[in-house]
Design a protein around this motif. Structure first.
Motif, short mmCIF file in Angstrom:
data_model
loop_
_atom_site.label_atom_id
_atom_site.label_comp_id
_atom_site.label_asym_id
_atom_site.label_seq_id
_atom_site.Cartn_x
_atom_site.Cartn_y
_atom_site.Cartn_z
N GLY A 59 -51.48 47.22 17.06
CA GLY A 59 -52.39 47.70 18.17
C GLY A 59 -51.99 47.21 19.71
N THR A 60 -50.53 47.24 19.80
CA THR A 60 -50.02 46.80 21.14
C THR A 60 -48.71 47.50 20.92
N VAL A 61 -48.09 48.06 22.22
CA VAL A 61 -46.85 48.15 22.46
C VAL A 61 -46.18 47.68 23.56
N ALA A 106 -47.58 36.28 23.24
CA ALA A 106 -48.29 37.02 24.18
C ALA A 106 -48.21 38.60 23.93
N MET A 107 -47.17 38.93 22.66
CA MET A 107 -47.15 40.30 22.37
C MET A 107 -48.73 40.66 21.91
N PHE A 108 -49.20 39.72 21.31
CA PHE A 108 -50.71 39.84 20.72
C PHE A 108 -51.57 39.92 21.77
N ASP A 109 -51.59 39.60 22.87
CA ASP A 109 -52.31 38.99 24.10
C ASP A 109 -52.48 40.13 24.99
N ALA A 110 -53.22 41.34 24.80
CA ALA A 110 -53.25 42.36 25.43
C ALA A 110 -53.66 41.95 27.00
N ASP A 111 -54.57 41.29 27.12
CA ASP A 111 -55.10 40.87 28.46
C ASP A 111 -54.38 39.88 29.02
N ASN A 112 -53.34 39.29 28.78
CA ASN A 112 -52.47 38.37 29.16
C ASN A 112 -53.56 36.99 29.49
N HIS A 115 -54.69 33.28 25.32
CA HIS A 115 -55.42 33.20 24.08
C HIS A 115 -55.50 34.32 23.32
N ILE A 116 -55.45 34.26 21.98
CA ILE A 116 -55.67 35.07 20.95
C ILE A 116 -56.98 34.96 20.22
N SER A 117 -57.69 35.89 20.06
CA SER A 117 -58.86 35.75 19.17
C SER A 117 -58.67 35.19 17.83
N GLU A 118 -59.37 34.11 17.44
CA GLU A 118 -59.16 33.49 16.22
C GLU A 118 -59.13 34.44 14.99
N ASP A 119 -59.97 35.29 15.03
CA ASP A 119 -60.16 36.44 14.00
C ASP A 119 -58.97 37.24 13.77
N TYR A 120 -58.47 37.72 14.91
CA TYR A 120 -57.11 38.57 15.18
C TYR A 120 -56.11 37.82 14.47
N MET A 121 -55.83 36.58 14.99
CA MET A 121 -54.71 35.78 14.40
C MET A 121 -54.74 35.61 13.23
#
Length: 167
Positions: A59-61, A106-112, A115-121
């Motif tokens: 979901g990120t590039v 940070a690769m999974f933190d699209a909004d910089n 923080h990363i959503s607990e569910d997403y992680m």
């Protein structure tokens, strides 16, 4: 090829030639599975297009510059399985530097946001690479700095590296 280039190539070959003896067989098999998962076009090399496809499935590039930097970590700028093992063998001797860990999160933190959503992680841990079991996730969550359903990966990296941050 200049004398300096020959010497550099010879050192890279020596460094990768004994990587197979350094890693346990089970870990070697897991690394082969990871390599195969990343090598999207199955040509035996990981390149920028393979990385783009893998990250796209998450979901990120990242930018081409970031992806080029990843590939350039390999000896001779070719990320074949031996080079892949060599890089990870070096990394396994200790955890990565703080900046590397922060950049990985940070690769999974699209909004910089830091923080990363607990569910997403949790989803990433359960479904990517060496999948975590529910028990393993519970163990990680005991230590993870989670507030309002968000994992503060900046603080988490500090905890991993043994440098607690003040809340």
């Amino acid at each position: 090829m200049s004398e300096g280039e020959k010497d550099k190539k010879a050192r890279a070959e020596r460094a990768t030639s004994n990587v197979f003896t350094k890693l346990p067989q089970k870990l070697m098999q897991e690394m082969k599975e990871a390599f195969t998962m990343i090598d999207q076009n199955r040509d035996g090399l990981i390149d920028v297009s393979d990385l783009k496809e893998m990250y796209s499935s998450l979901g990120t590039v990242p930018s081409d510059t970031v992806l080029d930097g990843m590939v350039k970590e390999a000896p001779g700028n070719q990320l074949n399985f031996t080079a892949f093992l060599s890089i990870f063998s070096e990394k396994l001797s200790g955890t990565d530097p703080e900046e590397t860990l922060r950049n990985a999160f940070a690769m999974f933190d699209a909004d910089n946001t830091g923080h990363i959503s607990e569910d997403y992680m949790k989803d990433l841990l359960e479904n990517m690479g060496d999948n975590f079991s529910k028990d393993e996730i519970r163990q990680v969550w005991k230590e993870a700095p989670i507030h309002g359903g968000k994992v503060d990966y900046q603080a988490f990296v500090s905890k991993i590296k043994g440098k607690e941050q003040e809340d």
